[in-house]
Motif scaffolding. Structure first.
Motif, mmCIF file in Angstrom:
data_model
loop_
_atom_site.group_PDB
_atom_site.id
_atom_site.type_symbol
_atom_site.label_atom_id
_atom_site.label_comp_id
_atom_site.label_asym_id
_atom_site.label_seq_id
_atom_site.Cartn_x
_atom_site.Cartn_y
_atom_site.Cartn_z
ATOM 1 N N SER B 81 0.829 -1.195 0.000
ATOM 2 C CA SER B 81 0.000 0.000 0.000
ATOM 3 C C SER B 81 0.866 1.247 0.000
ATOM 4 C CB SER B 81 -0.908 0.026 1.226
ATOM 5 O OG SER B 81 -2.174 -0.502 0.905
ATOM 6 N N LEU B 82 1.894 1.243 0.856
ATOM 7 C CA LEU B 82 2.783 2.397 0.933
ATOM 8 C C LEU B 82 3.441 2.675 -0.406
ATOM 9 C CD1 LEU B 82 4.687 2.244 4.349
ATOM 10 C CD2 LEU B 82 3.197 4.049 3.480
ATOM 11 N N ILE B 83 3.995 1.624 -1.021
ATOM 12 C CA ILE B 83 4.701 1.795 -2.302
ATOM 13 C C ILE B 83 3.756 2.361 -3.353
ATOM 14 C CG2 ILE B 83 5.821 0.585 -4.227
ATOM 15 C CD1 ILE B 83 6.829 -1.468 -2.163
ATOM 16 N N VAL B 84 2.612 1.695 -3.523
ATOM 17 C CA VAL B 84 1.686 2.087 -4.587
ATOM 18 C C VAL B 84 1.132 3.486 -4.336
ATOM 19 C CG1 VAL B 84 -0.526 1.540 -5.651
ATOM 20 C CG2 VAL B 84 1.080 -0.286 -5.148
ATOM 21 N N VAL B 85 0.677 3.725 -3.098
ATOM 22 C CA VAL B 85 0.026 4.999 -2.790
ATOM 23 C C VAL B 85 1.007 6.162 -2.904
ATOM 24 C CG1 VAL B 85 -1.029 6.333 -0.939
ATOM 25 C CG2 VAL B 85 -1.774 4.001 -1.366
ATOM 26 N N LEU B 86 2.208 5.993 -2.337
ATOM 27 C CA LEU B 86 3.173 7.106 -2.378
ATOM 28 C C LEU B 86 3.638 7.385 -3.800
ATOM 29 C CD1 LEU B 86 5.269 6.603 0.881
ATOM 30 C CD2 LEU B 86 3.344 8.136 0.455
ATOM 31 N N SER B 87 3.906 6.328 -4.580
ATOM 32 C CA SER B 87 4.344 6.562 -5.963
ATOM 33 C C SER B 87 3.264 7.289 -6.746
ATOM 34 C CB SER B 87 4.648 5.252 -6.698
ATOM 35 O OG SER B 87 5.265 4.348 -5.860
ATOM 36 N N ALA B 88 2.029 6.784 -6.642
ATOM 37 C CA ALA B 88 0.945 7.383 -7.422
ATOM 38 C C ALA B 88 0.677 8.810 -6.960
ATOM 39 C CB ALA B 88 -0.319 6.545 -7.303
ATOM 40 N N ALA B 89 0.721 9.037 -5.648
ATOM 41 C CA ALA B 89 0.472 10.389 -5.137
ATOM 42 C C ALA B 89 1.552 11.343 -5.645
ATOM 43 C CB ALA B 89 0.426 10.385 -3.614
ATOM 44 N N ALA B 90 2.813 10.888 -5.601
ATOM 45 C CA ALA B 90 3.908 11.743 -6.075
ATOM 46 C C ALA B 90 3.708 12.078 -7.550
ATOM 47 C CB ALA B 90 5.249 11.047 -5.852
ATOM 48 N N ALA B 91 3.396 11.058 -8.362
ATOM 49 C CA ALA B 91 3.195 11.296 -9.789
ATOM 50 C C ALA B 91 2.036 12.260 -10.011
ATOM 51 C CB ALA B 91 2.923 9.971 -10.505
ATOM 52 N N ALA B 92 0.929 12.026 -9.300
ATOM 53 C CA ALA B 92 -0.250 12.878 -9.482
ATOM 54 C C ALA B 92 0.041 14.314 -9.074
ATOM 55 C CB ALA B 92 -1.425 12.333 -8.678
ATOM 56 N N ILE B 93 0.833 14.488 -8.016
ATOM 57 C CA ILE B 93 1.132 15.841 -7.542
ATOM 58 C C ILE B 93 1.997 16.581 -8.567
ATOM 59 C CG2 ILE B 93 2.378 17.181 -5.799
ATOM 60 C CD1 ILE B 93 -0.213 16.199 -4.750
#
Lengths: 319, 285
Positions: B81-93
């Protein structure tokens, strides 16, 4: 708006200064990429992703929904057959009814409670910040976990619902075992989960209101009820509309909590439209038929989005 | 005189009592389910099925928490969850902030701009299942099913509406003068974006990031359908996995629920001020 014209003037004057006395060089394409087209370049990745999220599904639905599927594969081309089937499919129509009824019940209860609490917490109150933090706790809980918590609460044996009912002298129930009870259970869950959103939006609306009409009303000797209907409600109208629209759309999106709490049952009493189409696509692999239903849902959401944009625009113009 | 003075006083006292009575009921209503989850997670297996249930565990136990990580791979789920959520959040930001700057500050055709706004909003309002069915078919064809990168891509798309709309409203609130000063000093627009705008919208950036992370952390349906290998499963899907036909692991479910909720709760308290903006996509500030 004013900022923009200043910025243009500034750009023109700096460009003029730069060009002063020098030959005008032909601007290469890659430089124009960061000047003339910069706005579009910065938007490009977002556009690409949005295409993937909206345009691609649309094309996919239009293509796939025209076919009859069997055993997880496209079979024959049947024109609008799937759409015709949708409107005669009692289970689909039922899922629309359930979704609509759920949205109406949940949103109206949430609206009344949220507005009441917003009016209530706006007035002078000690530890107001603390109360506000408290009230938004439910919306932070993971939807899957919310489904689990309420399933536990409703449990007829070791749940907390029956002891509470008994405390008030009422009979014990197995809420999720009857169609009406299960529907009620989903509504209660949603009211617990999302009243905070209604409350926060309306509170923000209340706090953004001008103070003059209220002072005038006070001088005129208008009572609190009168003031509420004459001034508060009309001034709050844009926020109310936004809150109702957002919450209604979230009810249409509802999936996780129902999936955990009731799986749509008993029977099809809590089978919301998302859940029905999920089952059609991923349990019965009737993808063409699901695509037809999803396409209608997509069109509906698109229309509501247009409405929402107009609403926000209208609000900005009056503000 | 005295009567005039006394009457409102009595009314005030009653009003005050009534007010706190209402608040008390609201507090119980809001906290009871959460309280129930937390206390249940500390109950022993025997006490879990006590009828009627105990309001407070007779004997506190960490067994439920331990079982999550000893018998089951919840540490893996948390990490996933951490890997997926943080990567996607960073990309989206990153993607969203560039788009937001463009929408807030650069010259775009008005028609184009309103079309973009509408598209972004539609994405926010779409039920997940509408996007999932076509994406599933596409991922199937591209061999992206059951890959973290596939889920990250989809999550980036799902978080983008929040990122763009929130960042746009934060950037629009900044006075443009500072940027202009930077341009006069010879900064490019991109240079000014990173040197002037970014530091100033830092609080907004943090709020937007947190909001994005919350939305993705709680996501269930995409992860449920796109990921099937245990080693790649995210937390909400892992929690769902505790539910079997015959046996509901109440102790473990409430324990992992507690673990999942705590970080989000802390984050939400931090971004309280900006919650409404995120929820209404800038419709109400």
């Amino acid at each position: 708006m004013m900022g923009k014209t200043n910025e243009q003037e500034l750009l023109m004057s700096t460009q003029a200064a730069m060009l002063d006395g020098a030959d005008v060089p032909k601007i290469p394409w890659y430089r124009r990429l960061t000047s003339d087209w910069l706005g579009y370049v910065l938007l490009a990745p977002t556009l690409l992703i949005l295409l993937l999220m909206i345009a691609y599904p649309t094309v996919y639905f239009i293509g796939v929904s025209l076919f009859r599927w069997q055993g997880g594969a496209m079979k024959d081309f049947i024109w609008l057959g799937n759409f015709v089937r949708l409107f005669t499919d009692q289970q689909f129509l039922n899922s629309l009814r359930v979704t609509a009824l759920f949205a109406i019940c949940a949103v109206s209860i949430e609206f009344v409670l949220g507005l009441g609490m917003a009016l209530f917490l706006r007035t002078n109150l000690k530890l107001r910040g603390l109360w506000r933090s408290l009230v938004i706790v439910p919306m932070t809980v993971t939807p899957v976990v919310i489904g689990i918590i309420w399933r536990l609460m409703y449990n007829p044996g070791f749940g907390v619902l029956n002891p509470i009912l008994q405390f008030f002298g009422l009979e014990s129930v197995d809420l999720l075992s009857t169609p009406f009870g299960a529907f009620l259970g989903v509504v209660i869950l949603d009211v617990w989960n999302w009243t905070p959103v209604m409350f926060l939006i309306l509170l923000a609306g209340l706090e953004g209101m001008p103070i003059e009409p209220f002072e005038a009303a006070k001088i005129d000797g208008a009572g609190p009820v009168r003031t509420f209907f004459d001034h508060t409600l009309p001034l709050l109208r844009p926020s109310i509309l936004i809150a109702l629209l957002i919450r209604t759309m979230d009810c249409v999106r509802m999936f996780d909590q129902v999936f955990i709490l009731t799986q749509g049952g008993p029977g099809t009493s809590t089978e919301v439209v998302s859940l029905y189409l999920y089952k059609t696509a991923f349990k019965f692999y009737d993808v063409g038929y699901a695509a037809a239903g999803l396409f209608l849902l997509l069109i509906f959401v698109t229309l509501v989005s247009q409405l929402y944009i107009r609403l926000i625009r209208g609000k900005e113009e009056t503000a | 005189m005295t009567e005039d003075y006394r009457r409102p006083l009595l009314r005030d006292v009653i009003g005050e009592v009534f007010k706190y009575l209402v608040l008390f009921v609201v507090a119980i209503w809001v906290l009871l389910p959460v309280y129930w989850m937390v206390t249940t997670s500390f109950k022993t297996k025997l006490e879990l099925s006590t009828v009627p249930p105990n309001l407070w565990p007779e004997k506190l136990t960490w067994t439920n928490y331990r079982n999550l990580f000893v018998g089951r791979p919840f540490d893996t789920y948390l990490l996933n969850s951490l890997i997926v959520v943080l990567s996607a959040a960073a990309a989206a930001i990153v993607i969203g902030t560039l788009a937001a700057y463009s929408l807030a500050r650069l010259d775009l055709k008005a028609k184009f701009k309103s079309n973009i706004a509408f598209w972004i909003l539609s994405t926010r309002m779409l039920p997940a299942i509408v996007v999932l069915v076509p994406i599933y078919a596409m991922y199937n064809a591209l061999n992206l099913l059951n890959t973290r990168i596939g889920l990250i891509l989809l999550y980036t798309g799902a978080a983008l509406p929040f990122a763009v709309w929130m960042m746009q409203s934060f950037i629009e609130e900044l006075p443009i003068d500072l940027e202009e000063a930077a341009w006069v000093d010879g900064d490019t627009r991109i240079g000014a974006l990173f040197r002037i705008v970014m530091p100033l919208v830092a609080p907004g950036l943090v709020a937007t990031s947190i909001f994005t992370i919350i939305v993705l952390w709680n996501e269930f349906l995409f992860a449920l359908m796109l990921i099937s290998t245990t080693s790649k499963v995210t937390l909400p899907v892992g929690i769902n996995g505790l539910i079997t036909m015959y046996d509901w692991q109440w102790g473990q479910m409430t324990a992992i629920g507690t673990i999942a909720v705590i970080p989000i709760l802390i984050f939400t308290m931090y971004v309280q001020r900006y919650l409404v903006r995120g929820l209404t996509l800038g419709g109400v500030k």
